[in-house]
Structures are given as C-alpha cells and as structure tokens.
Design an enzyme around this catalytic site. Structure first.
Site, PDB file in Angstrom:
ATOM      1  N   SER A  14       0.835  -1.213   0.000  1.00 44.13           N
ATOM      2  CA  SER A  14       0.000   0.000   0.000  1.00 44.13           C
ATOM      3  C   SER A  14       0.867   1.259   0.000  1.00 44.13           C
ATOM      4  O   SER A  14       2.039   1.215   0.391  1.00 44.13           O
ATOM      5  CB  SER A  14      -0.889  -0.029   1.261  1.00 44.13           C
ATOM      6  N   ASP A  35       4.278  -7.789   3.712  1.00 42.79           N
ATOM      7  CA  ASP A  35       3.159  -7.054   4.305  1.00 42.79           C
ATOM      8  C   ASP A  35       2.252  -8.054   5.003  1.00 42.79           C
ATOM      9  O   ASP A  35       2.409  -9.277   4.844  1.00 42.79           O
ATOM     10  CB  ASP A  35       2.406  -6.264   3.221  1.00 42.79           C
ATOM     11  N   ASP A  58       4.362 -10.236   9.180  1.00 41.00           N
ATOM     12  CA  ASP A  58       4.246  -9.194  10.196  1.00 41.00           C
ATOM     13  C   ASP A  58       5.681  -8.795  10.505  1.00 41.00           C
ATOM     14  O   ASP A  58       6.463  -9.635  10.981  1.00 41.00           O
ATOM     15  CB  ASP A  58       3.533  -9.751  11.439  1.00 41.00           C
ATOM     16  N   CYS A  85       8.828   0.409   4.853  1.00 45.63           N
ATOM     17  CA  CYS A  85       7.706   1.353   4.820  1.00 45.63           C
ATOM     18  C   CYS A  85       6.574   0.918   5.748  1.00 45.63           C
ATOM     19  O   CYS A  85       5.618   1.680   5.932  1.00 45.63           O
ATOM     20  CB  CYS A  85       7.122   1.466   3.412  1.00 45.63           C
ATOM     21  N   SER A 149       9.104  10.194   9.545  1.00 43.84           N
ATOM     22  CA  SER A 149       8.032  11.158   9.242  1.00 43.84           C
ATOM     23  C   SER A 149       8.516  12.506   9.733  1.00 43.84           C
ATOM     24  O   SER A 149       9.328  12.572  10.674  1.00 43.84           O
ATOM     25  CB  SER A 149       6.756  10.776  10.002  1.00 43.84           C
ATOM     26  N   TYR A 162       3.116   8.424  17.910  1.00 46.12           N
ATOM     27  CA  TYR A 162       3.608   8.318  16.528  1.00 46.12           C
ATOM     28  C   TYR A 162       4.940   9.060  16.378  1.00 46.12           C
ATOM     29  O   TYR A 162       5.909   8.526  15.814  1.00 46.12           O
ATOM     30  CB  TYR A 162       2.538   8.879  15.590  1.00 46.12           C
TER      31      TYR A 162
END
Ligand SMILES: CC(=O)CC(=O)SCCNC(=O)CCNC(=O)[C@H](O)C(C)(C)COP(=O)(O)OP(=O)(O)OC[C@H]1O[C@@H](n2cnc3c(N)ncnc32)[C@H](O)[C@@H]1OP(=O)(O)O
Ligand SMILES: NC(=O)C1=CN([C@@H]2O[C@H](COP(=O)(O)OP(=O)(O)OC[C@H]3O[C@@H](n4cnc5c(N)ncnc54)[C@H](O)[C@@H]3O)[C@@H](O)[C@H]2O)C=CC1
Length: 255
Positions: A14, A35, A58, A85, A149, A162
């Site tokens: 994704s 994934d 996982d 990712c 991020s 996060y």
C-alpha cells in the site's frame, strides 16, 4: 535505472511502499513485498507480474521476516536493497481534558512495537543476507532505506506515540549506518511530509483538509511515486549514508 536490483519492501502492499515496488519494477528490478497476510500484497504482486513476490509478513515477527528473506533468496538468489515502509499511525491526546481520558498505554506500546521494533527487526535480519553479496568496486554490498516522518521533528497535538516512534527511527539511522559500514551496507531514512496514501486518507476529513493546505510548495499532498524517486536516488548515490532526509515541500507542522 535499477536493473537487476533485488529489493524487499516492508509495507509494500500500500501507499509509499507500493509506489516503491512499482518503481523498482519499472526500472528493471525485482521486489518481495513483505506485508500483513490481511493486506493487498497478494493482489498487488499478481498485478505487477513475475518480478514481484508476496511474502505474508508481520514485520515484528522474527519467523515471518526470516521466511520472507528465505523466499527472496530462493526465488531471486540474493537481496540488494531493503525498504522499510511498514508503519501505523494514531492520534490521541496525552490527557484529553474534555473527555477526562489519559492516552492508552497499550496504544502507545502498539505504535512503538510496529514502527520501531518492526523496522529494527527487518534491518537486523536482512543485514545478514545483504552481507552475503560480493562487494562492488566501492566495497558496497547493500542499501537500507527506512521511513520516518516529519512528525519525528514537529509532531502535532495528539501525535506523542507516533512522533516518538518516528524519532526513534531517525535516532537509529546513524548508529546502524556506522555499525554496518564495515560490511559496505548503507542506511538512510526518509522523513516524508504529507503524502496521498490510504494512511493519510484515514485521518479525519477536517485534519486532511487543513494539512493539505499547509505545505508551502507545492501546495498539495505528495504523490507516492515522489517518495519512490528519493528511494531510487538513495540507492544510486553511494555517498548518501547515515542521514535522514526530509521530503516535505518545506512543510513545518504547526502544533
Ligand atoms: C502520517 C504522517 O506521518 C504525517 C503526519 O504526521 S500528518 C499529522 C496527522 N495528525 C494531526 O494532524 C493531528 C492529530 N491530532 C488530532 O487529530 C486531534 O488532536 C486528536 C484526535 C488527537 C484530539 O482531538 P479531540 O479528541 O477532538 O480532542 P478534544 O480535546 O476534544 O479537542 C478539543 C479542542 O482541542 C483543539 N485541538 C484538538 N486537536 C487539535 C490540533 N491537532 N490542532 C489544533 N487544535 C486542536 C481544538 O480547539 C478542539 O476544538 P474543536 O472541537 O473546535 O475541534
Ligand atoms: N502518507 C504519509 O503522508 C506519510 C507516511 N509516513 C510513513 O510512511 C510509511 C508508509 O505509510 P503509507 O504508505 O502512508 O501507509 P499505508 O497504510 O498506505 O501503508 C502501510 C502498509 O504497512 C503495512 N503494515 C502495517 N503494519 C504492518 C506490520 N506489522 N507488518 C507488515 N506490514 C505492516 C500495512 O498493511 C500497509 O500495507 C509509514 O511508516 C508511515 O508512518 C510518514 C510520513 C507521512
């Protein structure tokens, strides 16, 4: 070009991971998508053809990652590039005064487990397979690209869990690059701003709308392939190592 490059992409079913897999294939490489069994991995692999395999994984599981690496070696013969990712997000205040509610400790731990331990788990196990490669003229045996991020640096209200998880990925980048340098394995991290993926679309519409307008230029969400372009640059440029690169259109998130 990524001709002949064999990659393993965590979270490759994704969003940013999928775009990376698509670019690797377009540029002449091969990819193993790691994934969750419940993800779109099998469908994506069958759509993209023989040069893509799906390993239900996982990333927090040692056995799963070992199986994915074994599949990669068996089917593609080796591994050159690892792109991490896989990641999850959540938003909750540390203490929500309106709701008289403290942040769930289980949620905090879940985010750290997937984002930090999952990334580290893939790195620690895949380094052994990368190390088996014959070094190129520069002595290079492989490349690892992680995904943090911009929340690692300017996490917003509700992003304690996060942001902490992403700051940990930034923090481990240099020591792991130093650690693996003796093997000729480079390690970089990309810290994306706001990209148009299913993860971003899961935010409340009000937040999405607000965030979309915040990026100075270009004033839009990033296209996932723009992330994949930077992955390709990192793979191709031997001097890129030990660094976290922001990819954010000059965005600095407000509180
Ligand atoms: C995916 C990536 O890697 C990239 C990113 O990081 S994208 C960033 C994504 N996340 C965000 O932008 C912020 C996430 N935070 C939130 O969604 C919310 O803060 C939250 C869900 C955690 C809490 O919201 P809530 O449950 O409504 O809290 P609550 O205490 O009831 O809010 C009361 C007031 O606090 C203020 N407030 C809450 N969240 C706010 C925020 N993020 N910014 C500014 N003010 C905020 C508002 O004044 C709000 O009043 P409204 O009713 O008018 O909205
Ligand atoms: N979309 C954005 O704007 C930004 C995304 N990021 C980060 O980029 C990465 C990718 O995000 P997106 O593509 O947007 O999200 P996405 O939700 O589209 O894709 C994430 C993928 O990771 C997989 N995954 C989740 N937990 C897993 C696990 N335990 N094991 C294996 N796979 C797992 C999911 O099944 C999914 O396929 C994440 O780490 C995210 O935190 C960072 C900054 C901005």
């Amino acid at each position: 070009m990524l001709k002949g490059v064999v990659s393993m992409v965590g979270g490759g079913a994704s969003g940013l991971g999928r775009a990376t897999v698509e670019r690797v294939i377009r540029e002449g490489g091969r990819a193993v998508i790691c994934d969750l069994p419940t993800s779109q991995g099998a469908k994506v692999a069958s759509e993209l053809g023989d040069h893509v395999l799906f390993a239900p994984t996982d990333v927090t599981s040692t056995a799963d990652v070992e199986e994915a690496l074994a599949l990669c070696k068996e089917e593609f013969g080796r591994l050159d590039v690892v792109v991490n990712c896989a990641g999850i997000s959540m938003a909750a205040k540390v203490f929500n005064h309106n709701k008289k509610l403290s942040h769930s400790l289980d949620d905090f731990k879940r985010i750290q487990t997937v984002n930090i331990c999952g990334t580290f788990n893939v790195i620690r196990l895949s380094a052994a397979l990368l190390a088996e490669n014959e070094p190129d003229a520069d002595g290079q045996r492989g490349v690892i690209v992680n995904t943090a991020s911009i929340a690692a640096f300017d996490g917003r209200i509700g992003q304690a869990a996060y942001a902490a998880s992403k700051a940990a990925i930034v923090g481990m980048t240099l020591p792991i690059a130093r650690d693996l340098s003796i093997l000729g394995i480079r390690v970089c991290t990309i810290a994306p701003g706001l990209f148009n993926t299913p993860l971003m679309m899961s935010l409340p519409e009000k937040v999405q709308h607000f965030l979309g307008k915040m990026t100075p230029f270009p004033g839009r969400l990033g296209h996932p392939d723009e992330f994949a372009m930077l992955v390709q640059t990192i793979i191709n440029n031997p001097m890129m190592n030990g660094e976290t690169i922001r990819l954010d259109g000059a965005l600095r998130m407000m509180p």
